[in-house]
Design a protein around this motif. Sequence first.
Motif, PDB file in Angstrom:
ATOM      1  N   ILE A 267      42.223  48.193  40.347  1.00 35.56           N
ATOM      2  CA  ILE A 267      41.832  47.697  41.665  1.00 35.56           C
ATOM      3  C   ILE A 267      40.743  46.630  41.549  1.00 35.56           C
ATOM      4  O   ILE A 267      40.206  46.173  42.558  1.00 35.56           O
ATOM      5  CB  ILE A 267      41.356  48.838  42.585  1.00 35.56           C
ATOM      6  N   HIS A 268      40.452  46.203  40.330  1.00 31.41           N
ATOM      7  CA  HIS A 268      39.451  45.156  40.122  1.00 31.41           C
ATOM      8  C   HIS A 268      40.062  43.755  40.104  1.00 31.41           C
ATOM      9  O   HIS A 268      39.317  42.771  40.103  1.00 31.41           O
ATOM     10  CB  HIS A 268      38.696  45.388  38.811  1.00 31.41           C
ATOM     11  N   GLU A 269      41.402  43.650  40.080  1.00 32.73           N
ATOM     12  CA  GLU A 269      41.991  42.313  40.008  1.00 32.73           C
ATOM     13  C   GLU A 269      43.449  42.321  40.431  1.00 32.73           C
ATOM     14  O   GLU A 269      44.128  43.344  40.380  1.00 32.73           O
ATOM     15  CB  GLU A 269      41.893  41.759  38.584  1.00 32.73           C
ATOM     16  N   TRP A 270      43.900  41.131  40.855  1.00 31.32           N
ATOM     17  CA  TRP A 270      45.311  40.875  41.096  1.00 31.32           C
ATOM     18  C   TRP A 270      45.878  40.146  39.874  1.00 31.32           C
ATOM     19  O   TRP A 270      45.131  39.736  38.993  1.00 31.32           O
ATOM     20  CB  TRP A 270      45.497  40.018  42.353  1.00 31.32           C
ATOM     21  N   ASN A 271      47.184  39.971  39.861  1.00 33.63           N
ATOM     22  CA  ASN A 271      47.852  39.318  38.733  1.00 33.63           C
ATOM     23  C   ASN A 271      47.896  37.811  38.962  1.00 33.63           C
ATOM     24  O   ASN A 271      48.587  37.327  39.857  1.00 33.63           O
ATOM     25  CB  ASN A 271      49.276  39.875  38.580  1.00 33.63           C
ATOM     26  N   TYR A 272      47.168  37.060  38.147  1.00 36.27           N
ATOM     27  CA  TYR A 272      47.116  35.605  38.313  1.00 36.27           C
ATOM     28  C   TYR A 272      48.487  34.965  38.145  1.00 36.27           C
ATOM     29  O   TYR A 272      48.783  33.932  38.746  1.00 36.27           O
ATOM     30  CB  TYR A 272      46.138  35.006  37.295  1.00 36.27           C
ATOM     31  N   ASN A 273      49.351  35.557  37.344  1.00 37.02           N
ATOM     32  CA  ASN A 273      50.641  34.946  37.040  1.00 37.02           C
ATOM     33  C   ASN A 273      51.683  35.141  38.133  1.00 37.02           C
ATOM     34  O   ASN A 273      52.742  34.513  38.092  1.00 37.02           O
ATOM     35  CB  ASN A 273      51.186  35.491  35.721  1.00 37.02           C
ATOM     36  N   THR A 274      51.421  36.014  39.108  1.00 34.70           N
ATOM     37  CA  THR A 274      52.389  36.210  40.193  1.00 34.70           C
ATOM     38  C   THR A 274      51.779  36.022  41.571  1.00 34.70           C
ATOM     39  O   THR A 274      52.508  35.785  42.536  1.00 34.70           O
ATOM     40  CB  THR A 274      53.012  37.619  40.132  1.00 34.70           C
ATOM     41  N   ASP A 275      50.463  36.138  41.691  1.00 31.61           N
ATOM     42  CA  ASP A 275      49.807  36.072  42.998  1.00 31.61           C
ATOM     43  C   ASP A 275      48.960  34.806  43.087  1.00 31.61           C
ATOM     44  O   ASP A 275      48.073  34.589  42.256  1.00 31.61           O
ATOM     45  CB  ASP A 275      48.917  37.303  43.209  1.00 31.61           C
TER      46      ASP A 275
END
Length: 738
Positions: A267-275
Amino acid sequence: MSSKGATEVSFEAYHPSAARISLRGRHFVDNHDRVLDLRGANVGSASKVPIRPCPPFHEHAKASYVGRPFPLDEAPENWRRLKSWGLTMMRINVTWEALEHAAPGKYDVEFLDYLRKLLISMNEHGIVAYVDVFSRYCGGSGAPGWVVEAAGFDLSDDGEKLALSGSAFLDGIRGGRLQGERGLWPTGYQKLACATMNTLFWGGETFAPSFKVKGEDGREINIQHYLQDAFLKAVDKLVESVGNLDGVIGFELMNEPHPGFIGLSSIHEWNYNTDLHLGQFPSPLQSFSMGAGHPTPGVPIYVRTFPWPTRKSHTVTANPTGANVWRRDGPTGGECPWEKEGVWRWSDKKHSAMAMQEDYFSKDRKGNKVDFYRDCFFPFVKRWEGVVQKRAHGKVRLVEAVPNEYCPEWPVEHRPSNFVFTPHWGSEQKSRPDLSFAQPVKDAMLMSSRSFTTLYWGKGGAKKNYAHQIGTLVGEARSKLGEVPIVFGECGIPMDLNGEEAFSTGDYKWQERMMDALVSAMESSLVGFNLWAYNPHNHDHIGDDWNAENFSWYADNQRDKDLQERSEKGSNADGEDLDAGGRLLDAIVRPYAVATAGTPLSLFYDAETALFTYRFRSPLRLVSEETTVKLGEVTELYLPRRTFTKANTQWNVSSGGRIHFDWENQRAFLWFVDIPPERRVQDMVRRVDIWVPSRTRKAGVNLIQGIGMVVALLLGLALTYYVQLVEWDRDKRVYSRQ
């Protein structure tokens, strides 16, 4: 057969209808078993929002969509225009809110009556459609306001708390012109409201087991069942209203489904490669804190960059006013449901949010790894299919995967019957494709590729790049699904490139080249598509009046300008000129095989030289010249009159070919009379070439110009890298002072 003579016979142009369309392997076929090339448009982007002026968020029950996408009295002209452009399969955008905005179970009968009449008029003009239900939450489009309130969100004061807390991106759906960065709306998926609603919809039983609401019978049920049951009942009402129409070939599950938080490893990050990381982009934990009314420091701001799509510029304290999005009289009692489930807690001592279960959304209640498709998506698809099957047995069922991802592994037992896969593709490019240095292309499926393979040079490079992207997506889908039809539900090019330059100059050549590259890519992969978007109410100043998008390649106000300009010049200003008001028409209105008596092999069209080449395989036809030609043996081509006329067109057909032109109806009909071959074969590869000799390619780049472009490219890359170094150095100094 050469261009010296065409056969004089008579054929009737194909008139599509649900009763005459079925599936065979990867193809749509007609009632004569001919393979259909189904292409059309999304009608339309204006349907995402109620009729203007929209009521404020807290008065959502007053919303009305009657007249979206356009009034009934305007429908015949719009259908005639689209058909004249060779676009005969529409994707009709209907929001859940349009069906059920007033209250749970209270359906808008007036809208359903309008929609039915609209679809009947469409088929009368030789067009079919499939109906898609939009159901995004908070800053997207689709879900009724009462659904969001049922999950505990506070929509009072026109949704002000959602906006102030950074829990939703709302600016773009309030209408009018959006200032500043105009590509922020996709980041709404990762905002608290949208991500929470999607998580509750798909996995409330797993991730929010204590979240109970009163069901229709007054008993308490989990929020997941409440939301899914309500959605499926709305779908049932929609299918009941229009499912028996011959112009409706099928229904789509929903527009761009998203898992929300489901599957996140932290819950500390989203996925840079898809979001898409752009603008204010809090982590899930930070969004929990912001939504609960806590000023939250350290929230990153992302900006566009090169060669990567975006980078972190600086951080801010988000929600400085302490706005709380949770209703005190709501089902959560004013608390964040994720705090109630023990995912996080607020520490008064540290004045910050603390993660209690960092990987909470990656596992089920038994500790098993969660797979969104297997555990959430596929079971719901089966429930949805049951609803459609009950009232529209023979219709196709169109389903897409999560946007920005490749097609998942999709076992046959989890697929609906009459299944069609409908991915999306959308260019994020903001500048022209023919600059003297390469431009990065981001599409909706490969949004954050960190590879220099996303660079291209000139319009030829754009064609190769787009063909590679679309081909990769199609190849991935074929490897997972096998022989399943593929139709790109959305694909488009923005009109406001280069700082809206074309709006003042009237020159859309860069957009046209990109559109040509896009449609050529679809054709090279032999897939169907619906262009985004056809919106007669588009206006240069506000675009499509939804989230600052400006994708429509037709506008009524532009039509009026075109006709006025022609009148002033003394040229034909016929009010029935269906091309007036259109943009990029040389790229969109192009020849193709409407119905193929055989198996398509390849389609190529050069919009600059008007050279059309089509290859397909069909059975030998060993008959005499006098034998009556059956319609199932005839391949039907669409030839737009804006390019091809009896006076300017030449053609060649492979051995045994016969061709008949119906210039009035923009058609050519092709069949074969074969002689016994020297060796025993069952079928033959056929080919037809049609071209306009007067159309020639413009002179290419000479050696001196080429050297100049290379030098400009190197200087551009060097300058870009230098600017990046300066910005990174500045950011380091800013961060060091925080």
